[in-house]
Design a protein around this motif. Structure first.
Motif, PDB file in Angstrom:
ATOM      1  N   SER A 122     -50.927 -18.627 -19.828  1.00 59.42           N
ATOM      2  CA  SER A 122     -49.919 -19.184 -18.932  1.00 59.42           C
ATOM      3  C   SER A 122     -49.468 -18.129 -17.940  1.00 59.42           C
ATOM      4  O   SER A 122     -49.915 -16.979 -17.979  1.00 59.42           O
ATOM      5  CB  SER A 122     -48.721 -19.710 -19.738  1.00 59.42           C
ATOM      6  OG  SER A 122     -48.082 -18.649 -20.427  1.00 59.42           O
ATOM      7  N   GLY A 123     -48.581 -18.523 -17.028  1.00 60.40           N
ATOM      8  CA  GLY A 123     -48.040 -17.602 -16.042  1.00 60.40           C
ATOM      9  C   GLY A 123     -46.527 -17.716 -15.987  1.00 60.40           C
ATOM     10  O   GLY A 123     -45.978 -18.809 -16.100  1.00 60.40           O
ATOM     11  N   ARG A 124     -45.866 -16.584 -15.850  1.00 59.17           N
ATOM     12  CA  ARG A 124     -44.400 -16.566 -15.741  1.00 59.17           C
ATOM     13  C   ARG A 124     -44.031 -16.202 -14.313  1.00 59.17           C
ATOM     14  O   ARG A 124     -44.430 -15.159 -13.803  1.00 59.17           O
ATOM     15  CB  ARG A 124     -43.790 -15.572 -16.726  1.00 59.17           C
ATOM     16  CG  ARG A 124     -42.261 -15.506 -16.645  1.00 59.17           C
ATOM     17  CD  ARG A 124     -41.677 -14.508 -17.623  1.00 59.17           C
ATOM     18  NE  ARG A 124     -41.916 -14.916 -19.003  1.00 59.17           N
ATOM     19  CZ  ARG A 124     -42.740 -14.276 -19.832  1.00 59.17           C
ATOM     20  NH1 ARG A 124     -43.399 -13.202 -19.420  1.00 59.17           N
ATOM     21  NH2 ARG A 124     -42.901 -14.696 -21.067  1.00 59.17           N
ATOM     22  N   VAL A 125     -43.287 -17.071 -13.654  1.00 59.78           N
ATOM     23  CA  VAL A 125     -42.913 -16.875 -12.260  1.00 59.78           C
ATOM     24  C   VAL A 125     -41.479 -16.364 -12.187  1.00 59.78           C
ATOM     25  O   VAL A 125     -40.563 -16.974 -12.748  1.00 59.78           O
ATOM     26  CB  VAL A 125     -43.024 -18.191 -11.465  1.00 59.78           C
ATOM     27  CG1 VAL A 125     -42.637 -17.958 -10.011  1.00 59.78           C
ATOM     28  CG2 VAL A 125     -44.434 -18.734 -11.557  1.00 59.78           C
ATOM     29  N   THR A 126     -41.302 -15.238 -11.505  1.00 64.18           N
ATOM     30  CA  THR A 126     -39.965 -14.722 -11.203  1.00 64.18           C
ATOM     31  C   THR A 126     -39.687 -15.009  -9.740  1.00 64.18           C
ATOM     32  O   THR A 126     -40.381 -14.492  -8.855  1.00 64.18           O
ATOM     33  CB  THR A 126     -39.874 -13.209 -11.478  1.00 64.18           C
ATOM     34  OG1 THR A 126     -40.211 -12.962 -12.846  1.00 64.18           O
ATOM     35  CG2 THR A 126     -38.466 -12.710 -11.215  1.00 64.18           C
TER      36      THR A 126
END
Length: 415
Positions: free
Chosen positions: A157-161
């Motif tokens: 998955s990817g974590r977006v800030t």
């Protein structure tokens, strides 16, 4: 209520201190003491406009967010959003969401570093303010907000800030308000990401459902193909065996033996449509032996399938389809008959190539048939192996056709 009051007091005090400093400097100038009244009027007028602007900011934030607290009042917004996609795909979703924002300008996307930067033009919420030049909250207000999104890989998955803020230094937050525009931008990007992921999931589910339906339809056709041994082939074989019982009982017995072998391998398996190359070869050879008894010297056959490859998983009835095509469209229309070759080899990629060739009529439009059998073979290969298998049909030299099925050696299914 306390937070609203604190916000108004805070911004009022900040402007009050700034105004006191300006007035003090103004009063210290020579010959200015007699003009104190304008300075006092300026001070009270400025503080009044500041408080009015602060109330307007509070009201808009409440309209946009539905609540007033430290998070919604802040000019600078931060969001951390988990996206259930690989980092590269997550980056594409985020970039598309940012580009879709109203007023987005100068979008800069760096795929290698998984960062997106953009400027968002601030809207004139209530038209052009008639007192813009007199409103201190608009004196130094920037015309744009800015946005930065960074995608951090997190396994699958990817974590977006996501950071949305005014295009001005942080100290300016003591004096300026953004009327909730950065909160709106942050929420808009989060909504767009959620919607795009939802659309993607629905598209994947629809595609999976369609593929499952296609598989069920193809397997249903296969079971029907198993169940209906071609009537005229069965009739002709039994009729030939009946005649041979009078003139040549040994050949009649051999024909019935081959027919039994053919029928045994043709019974449908309700659990799976997979067989092995060895089992399919037995069925094809039983079929050819029956035809050889009927056609005599007009039919020749050559088999070159190494024993080591006979355990290779192979979809049922595929080899049979190619052999029947070779007979019906290649050799039967030809007066002199011909030869059928069945050959299997392992190629350089480790895949197994099974070829059925003949020296019959070739690509003759009068004998080419409807192509339903080959179409069914291609469709089954596509559904089972998802591009890892294929069927090629080419002209044989000097005459006839060669059809080759290439499948993975382990027969792995790709769903």
């Amino acid at each position: 209520m306390f937070k609203r009051l604190f916000f108004i007091i805070r911004i009022g005090c900040a402007w009050g201190l700034a105004i006191m400093l300006v007035v003090a400097l103004y009063s210290s100038l020579p010959l200015i003491g007699q003009f104190e009244a304008p300075a006092i009027l300026f001070s009270f007028g400025t503080i009044g406009l500041v408080i009015a602007g602060a109330f307007s900011h509070l009201h808009r934030v409440r309209l946009v967010a539905g609540r007033v607290d430290d998070e919604t009042l802040d000019n600078r917004q931060k969001r951390v959003i988990e996206i259930p996609l690989e980092a590269g795909e997550a980056f594409d979703v985020v970039e598309a969401a940012i580009r879709g924002l109203p007023g987005a300008e100068g979008v800069q996307a760096a795929r290698d570093s998984l960062q997106v930067r953009a400027k968002i033009a601030r809207p004139h919420l209530y038209g052009e303010p008639p007192l813009r030049r007199w409103n201190p909250l608009l004196w130094f207000a920037p015309d744009h907000n800015q946005l930065q999104a960074t995608v951090t890989p997190a396994g699958d998955s990817g974590r977006v800030t996501l950071i949305c803020e005014p295009e001005s230094p942080a100290w300016s937050d003591w004096f300026l308000v953004d009327d909730g525009t950065n909160f709106e931008n942050a929420e808009a990007v989060a909504r767009a990401i959620t919607r795009r992921i939802g659309d993607r999931r629905r598209s994947e589910q629809a595609s999976a459902a369609q593929t499952a339906t296609e598989k069920e339809l193809t397997e249903a056709k296969l079971h029907l193909l198993h169940a209906q041994v071609e009537p005229h082939f069965l009739y002709n074989t039994l009729a030939s065996a009946q005649l041979l019982t009078r003139s040549d009982p040994a050949r009649a017995e051999a024909m019935l033996g081959h027919l039994i072998q053919y029928l045994r391998r043709s019974l449908p398996n309700a659990e799976d449509d997979m067989s092995t190359l060895g089992m399919e070869l037995e069925r094809a050879l039983a079929y050819l032996e029956i035809l050889k008894i009927r056609m005599g010297d007009r039919l020749g056959m050559q088999v070159d399938v190494p024993q080591a490859l006979r355990a290779t998983p192979l979809p049922a009835m595929m080899l049979q389809t190619l052999v029947e095509n070779a007979i019906k469209h290649g050799l039967e229309p030809r007066t002199g008959g011909g030869t059928v070759w069945i050959r299997a080899r392992r190629d350089d990629d480790g895949k197994i190539a099974v070829t059925v060739a003949d020296d019959g009529e070739g690509f003759n439009t009068q004998t080419s048939g409807t192509g339903i059998g080959l179409k069914n073979v291609r469709e089954r290969l596509r559904l089972r192996y998802a591009g890892e298998a294929n069927l090629s049909v080419i002209a044989n030299f000097p005459s006839g056709v060669a059809a080759t099925i290439t499948v993975p050696s382990n027969g792995a299914r790709h769903d």
